[in-house]
Design a protein around this motif. Structure first.
Motif, mmCIF file in Angstrom:
data_model
loop_
_atom_site.group_PDB
_atom_site.id
_atom_site.type_symbol
_atom_site.label_atom_id
_atom_site.label_comp_id
_atom_site.label_asym_id
_atom_site.label_seq_id
_atom_site.Cartn_x
_atom_site.Cartn_y
_atom_site.Cartn_z
ATOM 1 N N ASP A 356 -53.600 -29.150 -15.050
ATOM 2 C CA ASP A 356 -52.700 -29.853 -14.362
ATOM 3 C C ASP A 356 -51.559 -29.878 -13.882
ATOM 4 O O ASP A 356 -51.481 -28.851 -14.560
ATOM 5 C CB ASP A 356 -53.382 -31.043 -15.169
ATOM 6 N N ILE A 357 -51.335 -30.946 -13.728
ATOM 7 C CA ILE A 357 -50.377 -30.940 -12.668
ATOM 8 C C ILE A 357 -49.324 -32.303 -13.863
ATOM 9 O O ILE A 357 -50.223 -33.282 -14.071
ATOM 10 C CB ILE A 357 -49.775 -30.785 -11.372
ATOM 11 N N GLU A 358 -48.020 -32.420 -13.885
ATOM 12 C CA GLU A 358 -47.682 -33.984 -14.869
ATOM 13 C C GLU A 358 -48.096 -35.004 -13.602
ATOM 14 O O GLU A 358 -48.469 -34.861 -12.548
ATOM 15 C CB GLU A 358 -46.114 -33.604 -13.982
ATOM 16 N N GLU A 359 -48.683 -36.137 -14.443
ATOM 17 C CA GLU A 359 -49.098 -37.078 -13.983
ATOM 18 C C GLU A 359 -48.345 -37.892 -12.984
ATOM 19 O O GLU A 359 -48.947 -38.165 -12.181
ATOM 20 C CB GLU A 359 -49.280 -37.690 -14.925
ATOM 21 N N LYS A 360 -47.005 -37.487 -12.249
ATOM 22 C CA LYS A 360 -46.811 -38.631 -11.488
ATOM 23 C C LYS A 360 -45.902 -37.798 -10.077
ATOM 24 O O LYS A 360 -45.981 -38.501 -9.122
ATOM 25 C CB LYS A 360 -44.922 -38.565 -12.188
ATOM 26 N N TYR A 361 -47.019 -37.021 -10.497
ATOM 27 C CA TYR A 361 -47.093 -35.903 -9.074
ATOM 28 C C TYR A 361 -48.273 -35.916 -8.161
ATOM 29 O O TYR A 361 -49.007 -35.672 -7.136
ATOM 30 C CB TYR A 361 -46.706 -34.985 -9.329
ATOM 31 N N ARG A 362 -49.397 -36.369 -9.530
ATOM 32 C CA ARG A 362 -50.960 -36.070 -9.376
ATOM 33 C C ARG A 362 -51.204 -37.321 -7.847
ATOM 34 O O ARG A 362 -52.346 -36.982 -6.854
ATOM 35 C CB ARG A 362 -52.122 -36.665 -10.510
ATOM 36 N N SER A 363 -50.846 -38.225 -7.516
ATOM 37 C CA SER A 363 -50.803 -38.905 -6.291
ATOM 38 C C SER A 363 -50.287 -38.387 -4.961
ATOM 39 O O SER A 363 -50.205 -39.352 -3.883
ATOM 40 C CB SER A 363 -50.771 -40.384 -6.272
ATOM 41 N N ASN A 364 -48.896 -37.415 -5.239
ATOM 42 C CA ASN A 364 -48.162 -37.130 -3.951
ATOM 43 C C ASN A 364 -49.067 -36.053 -3.182
ATOM 44 O O ASN A 364 -49.189 -35.147 -3.873
ATOM 45 C CB ASN A 364 -47.148 -36.463 -4.579
ATOM 46 N N PRO A 365 -49.808 -35.918 -2.331
ATOM 47 C CA PRO A 365 -49.996 -35.305 -1.489
ATOM 48 C C PRO A 365 -49.208 -33.542 -1.251
ATOM 49 O O PRO A 365 -49.646 -32.485 -0.973
ATOM 50 C CB PRO A 365 -50.081 -35.444 0.096
#
Length: 396
Positions: A356-365
């Motif tokens: 996965d990627i860092e949680e803060k980036y998961r909603s960034n297209p």
């Protein structure tokens, strides 16, 4: 006067060189007479006879290596072939349980059932295909998306069809998607979904299914069956992505990445999230636990099984060498073993994020725009991320 000195210096130099050559020739001829520099052919093998390894997988691989190596095999006369070298000479057809393993693995009776099942059938590589798509590669695809799935994962397959696994022409390249399945058995308490799967296969024509028990340890069986399927049904595929049905794949990015490869790089391509210097887990509570009675030593570098990308040439190589690599219960490690056997290694690519990627980036297209794979994602998230990346308004 100066001219005379130059001539004298030249004569001395030439004489010195000639004298040096004569000395070398004399020494060489003297050594030849004594026979000290002649090529000597050993009168008997100069390698030592191999002793068996105690771990069961290592022993089976050692036996297979000897049986396929005429140099090592010639070390034994017909009368002195040791029992341990003969004991594992099993046939894989028909696929009957190898009950001898119950006494050959010292702690067999105390192992979890999944190990017992694997050990009993690890010699078997051939299972009937019950659902096939023989014409799906009639036009050889540029990219074949092969997704490991299970019978009950209909929602995941449908989400992939509606998002990153949409077959057809994408970015002017032909893309074909298939789903790789085994059997959902009553032994594992699965409901009977055979009718639903039949209807799904008729509608989408992208299901490949074999008649074997679809379990975690049998993912390696799925791997070798898939390699055989490529060899017979889709040998013209230029590139193959193989991954799980809970990952999001940026197919646009993969096609863009492949477009920029040089010919040599494309031929030997095998990229993913590579793990190095790893070894078997000895903690019984861990999903990937492997007992010492089964395997000892480090693993070769391997790409995490969430997904990796390789060329059609490498697929052919894996198909060939896998026949000489004993099945191992962890499929991505097994693929790393086959790569090593074939003289290749996986290449790490930062575009594969199997953890996965860092949680803060998961909603960034835009966080997904430069990636090729992210794991894990739900069916709903797959569709949402694909809509982001397909939007003409996306500006990253």
């Amino acid at each position: 006067m100066a001219l005379l000195r130059s001539k004298l210096k030249l004569m001395v130099t030439v004489m010195t060189i000639n004298l040096f050559i004569v000395i070398l020739i004399f020494r060489q001829s003297g050594q030849d007479k004594n026979g000290s520099d002649k090529v000597r052919v050993p009168s008997k093998p100069f390698w030592t006879k191999l002793t068996p390894v105690s771990a069961y997988w290592n022993l089976q691989q050692q036996i297979l290596d000897i049986q396929n190596n005429p140099i090592l095999l010639s070390n034994y006369s017909a009368a002195e072939v040791p029992d341990w070298l003969i004991a594992a000479n099993l046939t894989s057809d028909p696929c009957k349980p190898n009950v001898r393993v119950t006494t050959q693995v010292k702690d067999y009776n105390s192992l979890p059932d999944r190990f017992k099942d694997f050990l009993l059938y690890m010699h078997c590589r051939s299972y009937p295909i019950v659902v096939d798509q023989p014409d799906i590669c009639k036009t050889p695809p540029f990219l074949l998306l092969a997704v490991k799935s299970q019978v009950s994962h209909f929602d995941r397959r449908q989400a992939i069809r509606q998002s990153w696994g949409r077959a057809g022409v994408l970015a002017n390249r032909t893309v074909v998607t298939i789903f790789l399945l085994g059997q959902a058995t009553a032994w594992d308490h699965h409901p009977d979904l055979s009718h639903s799967l039949h209807e799904e296969s008729l509608r989408h024509r992208d299901i490949i299914q074999w008649d074997y028990r679809d379990s975690f340890f049998n993912l390696t069986v799925k791997e070798v069956l898939f390699l055989e399927w490529i060899h017979t049904r889709c040998p013209g595929a230029r590139f193959i992505f193989k991954g799980d049905d809970d990952v999001f794949v940026n197919t646009y990015r993969i096609l863009d990445f492949l477009k920029g490869l040089s010919a040599p790089k494309a031929r030997d391509l095998f990229v993913g999230d590579v793990i190095t210097e790893a070894g078997p887990h000895r903690d019984k509570k861990v999903k990937y636990f492997i007992p010492e009675s089964l395997y000892v030593g480090k693993y070769p570098p391997y790409a995490g099984g969430g997904g990796y990308l390789y060329s059609g040439d490498v697929a052919a190589l894996l198909h060939r060498v896998s026949q000489n690599v004993v099945l191992y219960p962890i499929d991505d490690v097994y693929t790393g073993m086959c790569l090593r056997k074939g003289g290749l290694g996986p290449e790490k690519n930062k575009g594969f994020r199997t953890f996965d990627i860092e949680e803060k980036y998961r909603s960034n297209p835009c966080a997904y725009n430069s990636l090729m794979l992210v794991h894990p994602r739900t069916p709903q998230e797959m569709i949402k991320i694909w809509a982001w990346l397909s939007s003409p308004d996306l500006n990253c």
